[in-house]
Design an enzyme around this catalytic site. Sequence first.
Site: not given
Lengths: 477, 477
Positions: B101, B103, B134, B168-169, B197, B229, B331, B344, B446
């Site tokens: 890939h 990207d 990557d 891919e990412e 990869d 606020h 604030t 994962r 990354h």
Amino acid sequence: MHSFLELDQYEYVDSHQEEYVQTLRDWVAVESDSSDVLKRPDCHRMMDMTAEKLRAMGGKVELVDIGVQELPNGQTVDLPKVVTAQFGSDPSKQTVCVYGHVDVQPAKLEDGWATDPYNLTDIDGNLYGRGASDNKAPVLAWIHTVEAYQALKIDLPVNVKFIIEGMEETGSNGLDAMIMAQRDSFLSDVDYILISDCGWLSRRPALTYGTRGNCYFFAEVEGPKQDLHSGVYGGTVIEPMTDLIGILDTLISPSGKILIPGIREAVAPLSDEEWKMYQDIEFDIESYKSKIGVSQLMYNNKVDLLAHRWRYPTVTVHGIEGAFSAPGTKTVIPAKVIAKFSIRQVPNMDPAVVKKQVTDYLNSVFAKRKSPNKLKVTMVIGAKPWLADTKHPLYEAGKAAVKRVFNVEPDLIREGGTIPIAKTFEDVTGKSIIMLPIGGFDDGLHSQNEKMSRYNYIEGTKLFIAYLHEVAHLKKN
Amino acid sequence: MHSFLELDQYEYVDSHQEEYVQTLRDWVAVESDSSDVLKRPDCHRMMDMTAEKLRAMGGKVELVDIGVQELPNGQTVDLPKVVTAQFGSDPSKQTVCVYGHVDVQPAKLEDGWATDPYNLTDIDGNLYGRGASDNKAPVLAWIHTVEAYQALKIDLPVNVKFIIEGMEETGSNGLDAMIMAQRDSFLSDVDYILISDCGWLSRRPALTYGTRGNCYFFAEVEGPKQDLHSGVYGGTVIEPMTDLIGILDTLISPSGKILIPGIREAVAPLSDEEWKMYQDIEFDIESYKSKIGVSQLMYNNKVDLLAHRWRYPTVTVHGIEGAFSAPGTKTVIPAKVIAKFSIRQVPNMDPAVVKKQVTDYLNSVFAKRKSPNKLKVTMVIGAKPWLADTKHPLYEAGKAAVKRVFNVEPDLIREGGTIPIAKTFEDVTGKSIIMLPIGGFDDGLHSQNEKMSRYNYIEGTKLFIAYLHEVAHLKKN
């Protein structure tokens, strides 16, 4: 009763409405965001424009250097200068000092603004723009008040001074010292301090007699030396974000109870007299709910709700710096994350004590996690609350002025927000303070789509004109 | 044993090093961040450049339209096309298909990069830039492999196909459908799928036989209709950020135990054989700790650590969208906050089941808070894990090629990260897959300061050349 002179002034204000709106547009166009050091040049420009405006009116104007701001990385940047101005110095008259600020909160179109926050936009009589209500229009209304006397060649009934700063939104850095330094010079002949950095509670005009303070904290958890791929490293490192969420979750309960030991104990108990005052205030819970767009509030009766808005502390987590915050997805373990949270201060809390309570508590909670990451808690703003005596003649003058311009009795209210300098003025000068709001109850301060209505801007200017006439009748101290 | 032809090829690679680095520089200069729709034109350009490169080498190239991406607001944008290419179509030869890939993950200088992430910068033989490792350099190394055959007029020992994508990412949106559609056409004669990869575990070259999958969630808590606020409203509203922190804090314990019911139970038990394999792998905990800059890891022995990196699930909270995330102070009570977290995936977890487990759990935790705010949990990526048989001839070929180029035995490793498409290739084509990493163990995928070393880039290209010679000797299916 209106004097003829006063009626002429009101007419003058009405006929100059478009000019006033244009000046506000010019001021809103300056992105004087004091929280972002990259915007500091805009803050400096804003102070110059303020000084220039007052100078053009013949005021005795100074741009007071209040030194530098130290950044977390050790560098320093100049603080915006403070503008002081003086109109009239007749020792037989009372002298009032108007305090205001011309810096603003951050705002970006993509935060959800319907219009460019730095291009004042008139929609159905509401003027939308960052800083329109907080606090540029009120500052201009005071300036236009003096102008309305000058244009009609009416003697100012009191001497009028101005202190206009550019760091209010981040805790008025440098102003305390400046006020202390000028106590025996610029401030020595001041009788009263007037502040219009707040808003009404409803459509009924109001006088404000108290504000909450604010302790603003950074809690930084630092772990790996750089962000890590969450697939490659996830499961092997103790993640700073997990630690940070763990400690943030111990600050406040789902029902709003502050869990930091000692905080709730310091709060002054609610007196019967207070309870009765709150009962009489015009406040509609349903319209409050619908204004902010929630189906349920933390409390469902007026007194509890107003009390927790004005005279009890609260914790807000504003956000986290260093973590992924953009739209979309990113599979990273952030290496260093900094939570920003604040605790609103009320009598009898003490910021120095709160700092210790919060730091000790978070350190002890963090220690229980047995994490190898490093926690650093810092208090970056520590602003005290302020409370006035509503029986003071200044408030009687306020009631009379409101009655004359709006033909109603004002509500006597407190403010949940913070005007840090009120407490300092009181402590340093020993003079009395009144807060005379002209902002609407729905102006959206600090939020998207902040606005000031033409009605409040213009009628508010008339209120200030009337107020100066009233103050002139108070017995000189 | 090296053939003479192969040695000529290695010499060719060495003498073209600067040209290869320049091509990588041109590719890294394209900000092909697939997670940001505003960068979509760059992604399209990146696919065009890839196609152009392969076409110039005489490949049979297509840019395959894979449709559109639906955005959260209902709009659609074109997905980057997928580049397919073919070199050779001799039916007597094996056919390999290289997947890669082009990207990249998001990157900004202010995230803490020492150099401009989109200007490939050579420091001491390391080439720093987003996407360098990557996955742009490995894709180029495969392309240069084919070139090295062509330039020396050596017949390719196998037919070589390419599938290069640009999403891919963010979960390879659209690629699954494209692979299924091309199963009986472009993919019909493919014998093996080669993927590079990923990276080595240490300085020892490695072959990768498993990856974790990833379920990426958005948990959105919505309260007031706009930011408020925190002084004016704090204490009266139930703040979305408090609710969000409360539910995030129930995902994982300080010691890394996932608290979502059902997740841990689904994980395949660690076999004795696996335990032994892990024992033999070259992995130094101390250098791992010092590389990521922590004093203590989640586990302090090699087997537990590798197992939790490769074959156990984990939860990472990446950040919060909608809250204040800039430096400085603001604030505000954020009105709508969206946490981004991922889990994962490992055998035998099923993303569809995980989606339900997480959603049900967070809804039940949230319900206990009795908040009037609204929680919406969505799973935006659901990528399965992949696991190969290390006794397959493809891996024998890999071991031989590594031995020839680097003169060592490779480690057999798994990957904590996700290459979502591996599982799809396997399921759709029924063909075997090998992962042949050439990235270094410290490339910072990354993260800030991602890099690819010249050594790995150039020797990796030689490894691919050797591997094609090896694969040619495998028995044709």
